[in-house]
Design an enzyme around this catalytic site. Structure first.
Site, PDB file in Angstrom:
ATOM      1  N   ASN A  90       2.012  -5.216  -3.046  1.00 43.97           N
ATOM      2  CA  ASN A  90       0.636  -5.588  -2.704  1.00 43.97           C
ATOM      3  C   ASN A  90      -0.197  -4.331  -2.423  1.00 43.97           C
ATOM      4  O   ASN A  90       0.231  -3.461  -1.653  1.00 43.97           O
ATOM      5  CB  ASN A  90       0.704  -6.461  -1.433  1.00 43.97           C
ATOM      6  N   ASP A 136     -12.145 -10.426  -0.105  1.00 44.96           N
ATOM      7  CA  ASP A 136     -13.405 -10.504   0.635  1.00 44.96           C
ATOM      8  C   ASP A 136     -14.390  -9.550  -0.029  1.00 44.96           C
ATOM      9  O   ASP A 136     -13.988  -8.628  -0.731  1.00 44.96           O
ATOM     10  CB  ASP A 136     -13.264 -10.251   2.156  1.00 44.96           C
ATOM     11  N   GLU A 169      -6.078 -10.800  -0.830  1.00 43.46           N
ATOM     12  CA  GLU A 169      -6.868 -10.489   0.387  1.00 43.46           C
ATOM     13  C   GLU A 169      -8.366 -10.458   0.073  1.00 43.46           C
ATOM     14  O   GLU A 169      -9.103  -9.596   0.564  1.00 43.46           O
ATOM     15  CB  GLU A 169      -6.425  -9.148   0.990  1.00 43.46           C
ATOM     16  N   GLU A 228       0.808  -1.232   0.000  1.00 46.75           N
ATOM     17  CA  GLU A 228       0.000   0.000   0.000  1.00 46.75           C
ATOM     18  C   GLU A 228       0.837   1.275   0.000  1.00 46.75           C
ATOM     19  O   GLU A 228       0.654   2.145   0.853  1.00 46.75           O
ATOM     20  CB  GLU A 228      -0.985  -0.030   1.173  1.00 46.75           C
ATOM     21  N   HIS A 246     -10.389  -6.304  -1.909  1.00 51.09           N
ATOM     22  CA  HIS A 246     -11.402  -6.042  -0.863  1.00 51.09           C
ATOM     23  C   HIS A 246     -12.579  -5.371  -1.575  1.00 51.09           C
ATOM     24  O   HIS A 246     -12.558  -4.164  -1.820  1.00 51.09           O
ATOM     25  CB  HIS A 246     -10.835  -5.127   0.226  1.00 51.09           C
TER      26      HIS A 246
HETATM   27  O1  G3I Z   1      -2.144  -6.123  18.941  1.00 47.85           O
HETATM   28  C1  G3I Z   1      -3.071  -5.222  19.544  1.00 47.85           C
HETATM   29  C2  G3I Z   1      -3.417  -5.678  20.940  1.00 47.85           C
HETATM   30  O2  G3I Z   1      -2.244  -5.643  21.709  1.00 47.85           O
HETATM   31  C3  G3I Z   1      -4.503  -4.761  21.501  1.00 47.85           C
HETATM   32  O3  G3I Z   1      -4.895  -5.226  22.752  1.00 47.85           O
HETATM   33  C4  G3I Z   1      -5.702  -4.739  20.569  1.00 47.85           C
HETATM   34  C5  G3I Z   1      -6.781  -3.781  21.046  1.00 47.85           C
HETATM   35  O4  G3I Z   1      -7.492  -3.211  19.966  1.00 47.85           O
HETATM   36  O5  G3I Z   1      -5.278  -4.314  19.301  1.00 47.85           O
HETATM   37  C6  G3I Z   1      -4.326  -5.186  18.721  1.00 47.85           C
HETATM   38  O6  G3I Z   1      -3.986  -4.697  17.457  1.00 47.85           O
HETATM   39  C7  G3I Z   1      -4.944  -4.910  16.444  1.00 47.85           C
HETATM   40  C8  G3I Z   1      -4.291  -5.776  15.367  1.00 47.85           C
HETATM   41  O7  G3I Z   1      -5.160  -5.884  14.262  1.00 47.85           O
HETATM   42  C9  G3I Z   1      -3.947  -7.162  15.870  1.00 47.85           C
HETATM   43  O8  G3I Z   1      -5.106  -7.863  16.218  1.00 47.85           O
HETATM   44  C10 G3I Z   1      -5.348  -3.560  15.871  1.00 47.85           C
HETATM   45  O9  G3I Z   1      -6.095  -2.829  16.829  1.00 47.85           O
HETATM   46  C11 G3I Z   1      -6.181  -3.742  14.628  1.00 47.85           C
HETATM   47  O10 G3I Z   1      -6.394  -2.472  14.016  1.00 47.85           O
HETATM   48  C12 G3I Z   1      -5.427  -4.629  13.660  1.00 47.85           C
HETATM   49  O11 G3I Z   1      -6.227  -4.768  12.501  1.00 47.85           O
HETATM   50  C13 G3I Z   1      -5.581  -5.358  11.374  1.00 47.85           C
HETATM   51  C14 G3I Z   1      -5.392  -4.339  10.261  1.00 47.85           C
HETATM   52  O12 G3I Z   1      -4.814  -4.971   9.135  1.00 47.85           O
HETATM   53  C15 G3I Z   1      -4.522  -3.171  10.680  1.00 47.85           C
HETATM   54  O13 G3I Z   1      -4.650  -2.135   9.757  1.00 47.85           O
HETATM   55  C16 G3I Z   1      -6.454  -6.490  10.884  1.00 47.85           C
HETATM   56  O14 G3I Z   1      -6.524  -7.519  11.871  1.00 47.85           O
HETATM   57  C17 G3I Z   1      -5.876  -7.065   9.582  1.00 47.85           C
HETATM   58  O15 G3I Z   1      -6.788  -7.988   9.047  1.00 47.85           O
HETATM   59  C18 G3I Z   1      -5.675  -5.922   8.586  1.00 47.85           C
HETATM   60  O16 G3I Z   1      -5.128  -6.448   7.404  1.00 47.85           O
HETATM   61  C19 G3I Z   1      -4.894  -5.505   6.345  1.00 47.85           C
HETATM   62  C20 G3I Z   1      -3.689  -6.012   5.577  1.00 47.85           C
HETATM   63  O17 G3I Z   1      -2.592  -6.183   6.431  1.00 47.85           O
HETATM   64  C21 G3I Z   1      -3.324  -5.059   4.441  1.00 47.85           C
HETATM   65  N1  G3I Z   1      -4.467  -4.801   3.589  1.00 47.85           N
HETATM   66  C22 G3I Z   1      -5.696  -4.393   4.269  1.00 47.85           C
HETATM   67  C23 G3I Z   1      -6.067  -5.393   5.366  1.00 47.85           C
HETATM   68  C24 G3I Z   1      -7.371  -5.014   6.024  1.00 47.85           C
HETATM   69  O18 G3I Z   1      -7.263  -3.804   6.716  1.00 47.85           O
END
Ligand code: G3I
Length: 319
Positions: A171, A239, A237, A130, A207
């Site tokens: 990506n 969905d 990715e 990105e 997406h």
């Molecule tokens: O790790 C912390 C944890 O310590 C904390 O307690 C918790 C509380 O909210 O947050 C945790 O972090 C989260 C992380 O996922 C791990 O679970 C973040 O808040 C959350 O925002 C994060 O979301 C991820 C997101 O990327 C971040 O932008 C999604 O799971 C993940 O599916 C998503 O994946 C991205 C790809 O990498 C790139 N393309 C888009 C895709 C969807 O956004």
């Protein structure tokens, strides 16, 4: 047939899904992953910069290793994700006081540390994720700010040096159809190639939104524009979300939309595989990000297959 079996019969390398570490404690989730529906996994979060190098020079691979060993025990391809992204960066990177030279050194150090750890285990690495704005210009992330566009070929060169056998990908999302952003991604491919570097593929995140996915002809033409540059493409990715409440009409349209993207990959030489951004609505990232939207996956929250599952299967059998 099941999805990965059908994918291989169609000439793809794999059909797979993203997996996040908290999901691993759900035995039903794991049992489904072990079926012939899946032949590939991608860690949804575990290999990103924040989790792998939370403080500079000190690495934590526990979560990434969990996903890598799951791939190994299931005999799955592992797509490793990701090395350089503006998001999920530790604050020592985003608010550090850098110069061009010190940030290049930190970037190379991070890539070398992570790629070396997983050397030999990753079918592919999403090296840069990105990097583009919607209009195809570069995002003003910390790397661009201090290094300029050179951070991209520098990152690919560092990854290539650390694991010569991993396929190296750029990506992004909204590059599944022709337009400024897809053109920007093609410019990135050429930038790396012109620097004498190696880029093996472009990840089309995909997406999508039910009823608004690009047509089959559009997706195929777009894939062909990338493969013409000498790189593979992969759906990385996938969905397809909807505005809730879910209805049977929406599920039918969603099935058609999944079939379209799957068909585009199957009918494109150089499209190597398809990855869902999680396979069950139970763990999808969508509702947490888009309020009022969801039900984007081919399995529902109770692990029942939705019409979308059969749309994917039909697409895989469209070769
Ligand atoms: O790790 C912390 C944890 O310590 C904390 O307690 C918790 C509380 O909210 O947050 C945790 O972090 C989260 C992380 O996922 C791990 O679970 C973040 O808040 C959350 O925002 C994060 O979301 C991820 C997101 O990327 C971040 O932008 C999604 O799971 C993940 O599916 C998503 O994946 C991205 C790809 O990498 C790139 N393309 C888009 C895709 C969807 O956004």
């Amino acid at each position: 047939a099941q999805l990965n079996t059908a994918a291989k019969a169609a000439g793809l390398l794999y059909f797979g899904t993203a997996v996040d570490n908290p999901d691993l404690s759900d035995s039903k989730y794991i049992a489904n992953l072990e079926t012939a529906d899946f032949g590939q996994i991608t860690p949804a979060n575990a290999m990103k910069w924040q989790p792998t190098e939370p403080s500079q020079g000190s690495y934590t691979f526990t979560q990434g290793d969990q996903i890598a060993s799951l791939a190994k025990s299931n005999n799955d391809y592992l797509r490793c994700h990701n090395l350089v992204w503006y998001n999920q960066l530790p604050s020592y990177i985003t608010s550090g006081s850098w110069t061009n030279a010190t940030l290049i050194a930190a970037l190379k150090e991070h890539i070398n540390g992570v790629v070396t750890h997983y050397k030999g285990q990753c079918y592919a690495w999403d090296v840069v994720n990105e990097a583009l704005n919607e209009d195809g210009t570069y995002r003003q992330n910390v790397f661009y700010q201090y290094i300029g566009e050179a951070y991209i070929p520098i990152a690919f060169a560092a990854a290539a040096a650390a694991d010569p056998n991993a396929k190296l990908y750029y990506n992004d999302y909204n590059i599944e159809y022709a337009g400024s952003k897809a053109t920007g991604a093609q410019r990135i491919v050429k930038l790396i190639q012109a620097a004498g570097g190696r880029i093996d593929g472009v990840g089309l995140q995909s997406h999508f939104i039910v009823g608004q996915t690009p047509s089959l002809a559009t997706q195929k033409a777009n894939m062909a524009a990338f493969t013409a540059l000498g790189v593979d493409v992969a759906i990385t990715e996938l969905d397809i979300r909807m505005t809730l409440p879910d209805t049977s009409a929406l599920q039918t349209q969603q099935s058609t939309d999944y079939q379209t993207t799957t068909t585009a990959c199957v009918q494109t030489k150089g499209c190597v595989g398809i990855t869902l951004w999680d396979y069950t609505d139970k763990y999808s990232w969508v509702p947490g990000t888009f309020s009022g939207q969801g039900d984007a996956c081919p399995w529902d929250s109770n692990y029942n297959k939705k019409p979308a599952y059969y749309g994917i299967l039909a697409g895989l059998q469209s070769g």
